[in-house]
Write an enzyme that holds these catalytic residues in place. Structure first.
Site, PDB file in Angstrom:
ATOM      1  N   HIS A 150     -22.717 102.811  16.206  1.00 16.82           N
ATOM      2  CA  HIS A 150     -22.413 104.165  16.693  1.00 16.82           C
ATOM      3  C   HIS A 150     -20.915 104.470  16.632  1.00 16.82           C
ATOM      4  O   HIS A 150     -20.333 105.045  17.550  1.00 16.82           O
ATOM      5  CB  HIS A 150     -22.937 104.301  18.138  1.00 16.82           C
ATOM      6  CG  HIS A 150     -23.184 105.718  18.565  1.00 16.82           C
ATOM      7  ND1 HIS A 150     -22.191 106.518  19.058  1.00 16.82           N
ATOM      8  CD2 HIS A 150     -24.298 106.483  18.594  1.00 16.82           C
ATOM      9  CE1 HIS A 150     -22.702 107.712  19.362  1.00 16.82           C
ATOM     10  NE2 HIS A 150     -23.977 107.708  19.089  1.00 16.82           N
ATOM     11  N   ASP A 152     -26.271 105.001  23.817  1.00 15.31           N
ATOM     12  CA  ASP A 152     -24.921 105.467  24.170  1.00 15.31           C
ATOM     13  C   ASP A 152     -24.670 105.171  25.640  1.00 15.31           C
ATOM     14  O   ASP A 152     -25.421 105.617  26.499  1.00 15.31           O
ATOM     15  CB  ASP A 152     -24.814 106.986  23.946  1.00 15.31           C
ATOM     16  CG  ASP A 152     -24.938 107.358  22.472  1.00 15.31           C
ATOM     17  OD1 ASP A 152     -25.110 106.439  21.647  1.00 15.31           O
ATOM     18  OD2 ASP A 152     -24.852 108.564  22.164  1.00 15.31           O
ATOM     19  N   HIS A 187     -24.404 107.362  30.650  1.00 21.02           N
ATOM     20  CA  HIS A 187     -23.998 108.299  29.603  1.00 21.02           C
ATOM     21  C   HIS A 187     -23.876 109.697  30.201  1.00 21.02           C
ATOM     22  O   HIS A 187     -24.082 109.874  31.408  1.00 21.02           O
ATOM     23  CB  HIS A 187     -25.045 108.236  28.480  1.00 21.02           C
ATOM     24  CG  HIS A 187     -24.617 108.866  27.201  1.00 21.02           C
ATOM     25  ND1 HIS A 187     -23.352 108.734  26.682  1.00 21.02           N
ATOM     26  CD2 HIS A 187     -25.303 109.620  26.288  1.00 21.02           C
ATOM     27  CE1 HIS A 187     -23.281 109.393  25.542  1.00 21.02           C
ATOM     28  NE2 HIS A 187     -24.451 109.937  25.282  1.00 21.02           N
ATOM     29  N   ASP A 244     -28.332 113.145  17.721  1.00 20.07           N
ATOM     30  CA  ASP A 244     -28.192 112.030  16.781  1.00 20.07           C
ATOM     31  C   ASP A 244     -29.149 110.876  17.093  1.00 20.07           C
ATOM     32  O   ASP A 244     -29.204 109.897  16.361  1.00 20.07           O
ATOM     33  CB  ASP A 244     -26.736 111.534  16.736  1.00 20.07           C
ATOM     34  CG  ASP A 244     -26.176 111.171  18.093  1.00 20.07           C
ATOM     35  OD1 ASP A 244     -26.547 111.819  19.089  1.00 20.07           O
ATOM     36  OD2 ASP A 244     -25.361 110.222  18.180  1.00 20.07           O
ATOM     37  N   HIS A 291     -29.926 113.243  22.923  1.00 20.61           N
ATOM     38  CA  HIS A 291     -28.855 113.824  22.121  1.00 20.61           C
ATOM     39  C   HIS A 291     -29.355 113.835  20.676  1.00 20.61           C
ATOM     40  O   HIS A 291     -30.055 112.902  20.251  1.00 20.61           O
ATOM     41  CB  HIS A 291     -27.562 113.007  22.233  1.00 20.61           C
ATOM     42  CG  HIS A 291     -26.724 113.402  23.415  1.00 20.61           C
ATOM     43  ND1 HIS A 291     -25.794 112.569  23.988  1.00 20.61           N
ATOM     44  CD2 HIS A 291     -26.683 114.572  24.131  1.00 20.61           C
ATOM     45  CE1 HIS A 291     -25.214 113.203  25.013  1.00 20.61           C
ATOM     46  NE2 HIS A 291     -25.743 114.410  25.122  1.00 20.61           N
TER      47      HIS A 291
END
Ligand SMILES: [Zn+2]
Ligand SMILES: [Zn+2]
Length: 281
Positions: A244, A186, A116, A43, A41
Site C-alpha cells: 500500500h 489500512d 483507520h 481502493d 475505501h
C-alpha cells in the site's frame, strides 16, 4: 492479494482490476473462495462488484464467502438492485467483528479492529492444524501394511488390522500447528495489532509512508515502513511484506531499506509477486 492452498483461495481486499488478476493468476471463478474486505475505501472494494459479475457470467454455482464491515452488504445489495444484477450463486456474508469469524475447508479466519479513518478490520488467516509426523516403524510394529492404510493414518483416520483398531495417535506425533498469515489493511500500528499478529509466518502490513513522513501517516491514519517493521519485530512474525505504498514514492527501495534496519526479513509486495509460505521449523 490472495492466499492459495490446495484449490482453496482467500482474496484479501478487492481493488479495481481484481478480476483480471483472478483470471491471470488462475485462481478460478467457480471454486472455494472467501473474500475478506478490510474497509469501505474505494481502493479496497471497487473491484468486488466486477468480480461477482464475472463469476456469474462464468455460471458460478458454489456459495461465495464474503467477510467485511456491515455496510459492505448494504452497498452490494443496493448496487445489485440499482444495476439489475442477478448473481448465479449465493453470497454468504459474515459481518466483521473482533474474534473468529469463519472456518473454511483449510482455514480459520479471525478479525481485529484496525485503526483507520473509517471503520476498518485486520485479518489473520490460520491454516487448520495438520496431523502429526508419521512414524512408519510404529505402523510396521502394529502390523499395518504400507500403502492405503498408511495414508489413511497419515490423514488422521483410524484403520482396522486383523479385527483390531489402530488409532492415528498410535503411529503419529502430536498435531502440528498450521501456517498463519496476517493482513493489516489500512491502519496505524497499535498494541492490539501486535498481539493479534503475534507469531504470524507472514505479515502483510500497511506501509503507505516512509519513516520521514510519519506526520502524514499519523494524520491520514496509515503506517510508515519503520512502524510496520517495529510492529513485525514486537509481534515476532517470521516475514514482513510491506504494501500500500503512496504514489509519492517513485521507488520503494528506501522504504524497504529503512524497515530492514529494524526487521531484517522484510520485502516489498509488488504486482504479481508470489511468496511460498513455509512451515515453521
Ligand atoms: Zn483506507
Ligand atoms: Zn487504502
Amino acid at each position: 492479494m490472495a492466499i492459495k492452498r490446495e484449490g482453496e483461495v482467500i482474496v484479501m481486499d478487492c481493488g479495481e482490476g481484481v478480476q483480471r488478476r483472478v483470471l491471470s493468476e488462475s485462481l478460478g471463478l467457480g471454486g472455494d473462495m472467501t473474500i475478506l474486505i478490510t474497509h469501505l475505501h474505494g481502493d479496497h472494494v471497487t473491484g468486488l462488484l466486477g468480480l461477482l459479475q464475472t463469476m456469474s457470467l462464468a455460471q458460478r454455482r458454489k456459495p461465495l464467502n464474503v467477510v467485511g464491515p456491515t455496510k459492505l452488504l448494504r452497498w452490494l445489495e443496493v448496487t445489485a438492485d440499482l444495476l439489475h444484477i442477478g448473481l448465479t450463486f449465493p453470497v454468504r456474508f459474515s459481518a466483521a467483528r473482533p474474534g473468529v469469524l469463519l472456518r473454511t475447508g483449510s482455514f480459520r479466519i479471525r478479525a481485529a479492529r484496525a485503526s483507520h479513518s473509517i471503520e476498518a478490520f485486520s485479518y489473520v488467516v490460520e491454516e487448520l492444524r495438520r496431523p502429526g509426523v508419521f512414524y512408519p516403524e510404529k505402523a510396521i510394529a502394529l502390523g499395518v501394511p504400507e500403502g492405503k492404510q498408511w495414508s489413511r493414518l497419515q490423514k488422521g483416520k483410524p484403520v482396522t488390522i486383523g479385527g483390531r483398531k489402530v488409532d492415528p495417535a498410535e503411529v503419529t506425533g502430536p498435531p502440528r500447528p498450521g501456517r498463519k498469515i496476517g493482513y493489516s489493511g489500512d491502519t496505524r500500528p497499535s498494541a492490539g495489532l501486535v498481539r493479534f499478529f503475534s507469531g504470524c509466518d507472514l505479515l502483510i502490513f500497511d506501509s503507505t509512508f516512509s519513516g520521514g513522513d510519519r506526520d502524514k501517516a499519523v494524520e491520514r491514519k496509515h503506517s510508515t515502513s519503520i512502524e510496520a517493521a517495529e510492529l513485525a519485530k514486537k509481534a515476532a512474525v517470521r516475514q514482513l511484506a510491506l504494501t500500500h505504498f503512496s504514489a509519492r514514492y517513485t521507488t520503494v527501495s528506501s522504504l524497504v531499506r529503512e524497515a530492514r534496519r529494524v526487521f531484517p526479513n522484510t520485502i516489498a509486495a509488488s504486482d504479481g509477486l508470489s511468496i511460498e509460505v513455509s512451515y515453521p521449523a
